[in-house]
Design a protein around this motif. Structure first.
Motif, mmCIF file in Angstrom:
data_model
loop_
_atom_site.group_PDB
_atom_site.id
_atom_site.type_symbol
_atom_site.label_atom_id
_atom_site.label_comp_id
_atom_site.label_asym_id
_atom_site.label_seq_id
_atom_site.Cartn_x
_atom_site.Cartn_y
_atom_site.Cartn_z
ATOM 1 N N LEU A 4 36.485 51.474 39.961
ATOM 2 C CA LEU A 4 35.804 51.207 41.217
ATOM 3 C C LEU A 4 34.345 51.590 41.120
ATOM 4 N N LEU A 5 34.036 52.697 40.456
ATOM 5 C CA LEU A 5 32.652 53.095 40.295
ATOM 6 C C LEU A 5 31.904 52.058 39.479
ATOM 7 N N MET A 6 32.570 51.469 38.486
ATOM 8 C CA MET A 6 31.932 50.435 37.695
ATOM 9 C C MET A 6 31.727 49.176 38.524
ATOM 10 N N PHE A 7 32.680 48.874 39.433
ATOM 11 C CA PHE A 7 32.491 47.736 40.315
ATOM 12 C C PHE A 7 31.210 47.929 41.123
ATOM 13 N N ARG A 8 30.967 49.151 41.589
ATOM 14 C CA ARG A 8 29.772 49.436 42.367
ATOM 15 C C ARG A 8 28.514 49.168 41.543
ATOM 16 N N SER A 9 28.513 49.549 40.281
ATOM 17 C CA SER A 9 27.320 49.398 39.455
ATOM 18 C C SER A 9 27.051 47.951 39.096
ATOM 19 N N ARG A 10 28.043 47.074 39.310
ATOM 20 C CA ARG A 10 27.887 45.665 38.941
ATOM 21 C C ARG A 10 27.466 44.804 40.121
ATOM 22 N N ARG A 11 27.074 45.432 41.211
ATOM 23 C CA ARG A 11 26.759 44.646 42.406
ATOM 24 C C ARG A 11 25.626 43.662 42.159
ATOM 25 N N ALA A 75 43.655 37.084 45.866
ATOM 26 C CA ALA A 75 43.074 38.338 46.345
ATOM 27 C C ALA A 75 41.979 38.775 45.384
ATOM 28 N N VAL A 76 40.746 38.606 45.796
ATOM 29 C CA VAL A 76 39.598 39.145 45.065
ATOM 30 C C VAL A 76 39.378 40.598 45.473
ATOM 31 N N GLY A 77 39.648 40.911 46.734
ATOM 32 C CA GLY A 77 39.622 42.296 47.183
ATOM 33 C C GLY A 77 40.649 43.103 46.406
ATOM 34 N N LEU A 78 40.276 44.292 45.985
ATOM 35 C CA LEU A 78 41.085 45.031 45.023
ATOM 36 C C LEU A 78 42.420 45.522 45.569
ATOM 37 N N THR A 79 42.554 45.620 46.875
ATOM 38 C CA THR A 79 43.818 46.080 47.462
ATOM 39 C C THR A 79 44.360 45.098 48.504
ATOM 40 N N ASP A 80 43.728 43.940 48.632
ATOM 41 C CA ASP A 80 44.095 43.003 49.698
ATOM 42 C C ASP A 80 45.515 42.465 49.551
ATOM 43 N N GLN A 81 46.032 42.456 48.322
ATOM 44 C CA GLN A 81 47.362 41.899 48.113
ATOM 45 C C GLN A 81 48.447 42.654 48.877
ATOM 46 N N ASP A 82 48.255 43.959 49.093
ATOM 47 C CA ASP A 82 49.311 44.742 49.734
ATOM 48 C C ASP A 82 49.550 44.305 51.174
ATOM 49 N N ALA A 83 48.485 44.053 51.906
ATOM 50 C CA ALA A 83 48.664 43.614 53.288
ATOM 51 C C ALA A 83 49.322 42.242 53.336
ATOM 52 N N ALA A 84 48.926 41.346 52.427
ATOM 53 C CA ALA A 84 49.560 40.035 52.384
ATOM 54 C C ALA A 84 51.044 40.158 52.063
ATOM 55 N N LEU A 85 51.380 40.986 51.076
ATOM 56 C CA LEU A 85 52.782 41.204 50.712
ATOM 57 C C LEU A 85 53.575 41.787 51.872
ATOM 58 N N ALA A 86 52.994 42.763 52.535
ATOM 59 C CA ALA A 86 53.691 43.412 53.648
ATOM 60 C C ALA A 86 53.991 42.433 54.772
ATOM 61 N N PRO A 91 50.592 36.568 47.006
ATOM 62 C CA PRO A 91 49.428 35.834 46.489
ATOM 63 C C PRO A 91 49.745 35.163 45.159
ATOM 64 N N VAL A 92 49.006 34.091 44.873
ATOM 65 C CA VAL A 92 49.145 33.457 43.562
ATOM 66 C C VAL A 92 48.254 34.148 42.537
ATOM 67 N N GLY A 93 47.256 34.887 43.018
ATOM 68 C CA GLY A 93 46.359 35.595 42.119
ATOM 69 C C GLY A 93 45.900 36.905 42.713
ATOM 70 N N THR A 94 45.763 37.917 41.872
ATOM 71 C CA THR A 94 45.267 39.223 42.292
ATOM 72 C C THR A 94 44.205 39.673 41.286
ATOM 73 N N THR A 95 43.452 40.698 41.662
ATOM 74 C CA THR A 95 42.394 41.214 40.797
ATOM 75 C C THR A 95 42.785 42.574 40.252
ATOM 76 N N GLU A 96 42.697 42.735 38.951
ATOM 77 C CA GLU A 96 43.064 43.991 38.305
ATOM 78 C C GLU A 96 42.126 45.105 38.737
ATOM 79 N N TRP A 97 42.711 46.265 39.035
ATOM 80 C CA TRP A 97 41.911 47.441 39.337
ATOM 81 C C TRP A 97 42.538 48.665 38.691
ATOM 82 N N LEU A 98 43.645 49.140 39.261
ATOM 83 C CA LEU A 98 44.261 50.382 38.806
ATOM 84 C C LEU A 98 45.652 50.145 38.243
ATOM 85 N N GLY A 99 46.011 50.896 37.225
ATOM 86 C CA GLY A 99 47.403 51.006 36.809
ATOM 87 C C GLY A 99 47.901 50.014 35.801
ATOM 88 N N GLY A 100 47.275 48.837 35.696
ATOM 89 C CA GLY A 100 47.779 47.826 34.784
ATOM 90 C C GLY A 100 49.165 47.325 35.151
#
Length: 358
Positions: A4-11, A75-86, A91-100
């Protein structure tokens, strides 16, 4: 966390809009006029409410109107998939962030897949979202609420499908989980279900606060040893984990980190860590706690001598859940976090803080 910190530096990264436009035009021609098959959902979907569409969502770059129930969500948002799932949509696509995790779906959310295939995971390459790979998934909606997409990236992605970007009233990656859930609820035509989901999770916070009145008004921080000492600020969801349980940020913290989601503090401001409770997210709790405590400025603080600090492995399932902060991850987190906070906050070094094993 460091991702996430690296995401910030890539703005500042920008994508070539003209090139992508050519690519998308070619892809559209190749796809023809046939409609893609909708994604299967294993989460007991309900029909959208009558009159739910069209719906318009305001965001940082204006507003986006969704004309009909989306079937293929990326889901381009890093945690947006959870609300959609709930809310019953895989989603057909998600963005990697934590955990692999397969499909970028954490263990707290995997049951919501049911029998559906896991989403395609979009890897970060250091330049933000990859429009050509997103376009290949033929989405009819792109969620970017928990994100830091730029205006150029928003405009590029909008050539593929309607994009719901991050809200303008919060810093990038700063949308509260409640607003994220309710916004996605509106997008899916399930506003009432989303509000009920938020209320059910908030009830868990309320129950914990009632059981632990000693949390109220106690200062608390979440920190990590990133490029020195990095502390999370008032608009970060890890901080909100504490404040929603009754804790408060130290008075000088906002001045130290500003309005951003967090920032590094100088060695001279180690005193800011002398809080009522201090949660460290670290790669190796045993090794890192020993290393951090070697600093005499830190070791001499009362938060250390009174046993009010504790360490969580940032790359374990529990550490990932602490950073994820979604309607699905929060119950998983609270079951583990609240006992640790209760043991740490009493100020008695003889009280052993329960150690997480995941």
């Amino acid at each position: 966390m460091k991702d996430l910190l690296m995401f910030r530096s890539r703005r500042g990264a920008r994508l070539a809009v003209a090139l992508v436009s050519v690519l998308l035009t070619g892809m559209a021609a190749a796809c023809g006029s046939g409609s893609p098959e909708p994604a299967a959902s294993g989460a007991a979907p309900a029909s959208p409410a009558a009159g739910a569409y069209p719906v318009t969502i305001a965001h940082k770059y204006g507003s986006t109107t969704i004309e009909a129930e989306p079937q293929r969500i990326v889901a381009v948002g890093l945690t947006d998939q959870d609300a959609a799932l709930a809310l019953g949509k895989v989603p057909v696509g998600t963005t990697e962030w934590l955990g692999g995790y397969p499909g970028a779906i954490g263990p707290w959310a995997s049951a919501k897949l049911g029998g559906a295939a896991v989403p395609t995971v979009l890897k970060d390459t250091g330049t933000g979202p990859q429009p050509e790979k997103i376009a290949a998934l033929a989405p009819d909606l792109i969620l970017a609420l928990y994100s830091g997409i730029t205006k150029d990236q928003y405009e590029t992605l909008s050539k593929i499908a309607p994009v719901v970007a991050q809200p303008k009233e919060f810093v990038d990656w700063g949308i509260p989980w409640q607003q994220q859930t309710e916004t996605i609820g509106k997008v899916l035509g399930k506003e009432a279900e989303a509000k009920a989901l938020v209320a059910s999770v908030e009830a868990k916070f309320a129950a914990a606060k009632k059981e632990h009145p000693e949390f109220a008004g106690v200062t608390g921080l979440v920190a990590t040893p990133y490029e020195g000492i990095f502390v999370y600020g008032p608009q970060d969801n890890r901080t909100r984990l504490l404040t929603e349980l009754g804790f408060v940020l130290p008075p000088d913290m906002k001045q130290a980190v500003g309005e951003e989601f967090g920032g590094n503090i100088s060695k001279e401001r180690t005193d800011l860590l002398d809080t009522g409770v201090l949660l460290w997210l670290v790669p190796d709790p045993a090794a890192d706690s020993a290393k951090i405590r070697k600093d005499k400025l830190y070791a001499d603080l009362k938060v250390v001598s009174e046993g009010r600090e504790f360490y969580v492995k940032e790359t374990g399932d529990y550490g990932n859940a602490i950073s994820f902060v979604s309607a699905l991850s929060l119950p998983y987190t609270l079951d583990r976090l609240v006992p640790q906070l209760a043991a740490a906050v009493d100020g008695d070094p003889a009280t052993e803080v329960p150690q997480s094993t995941d």
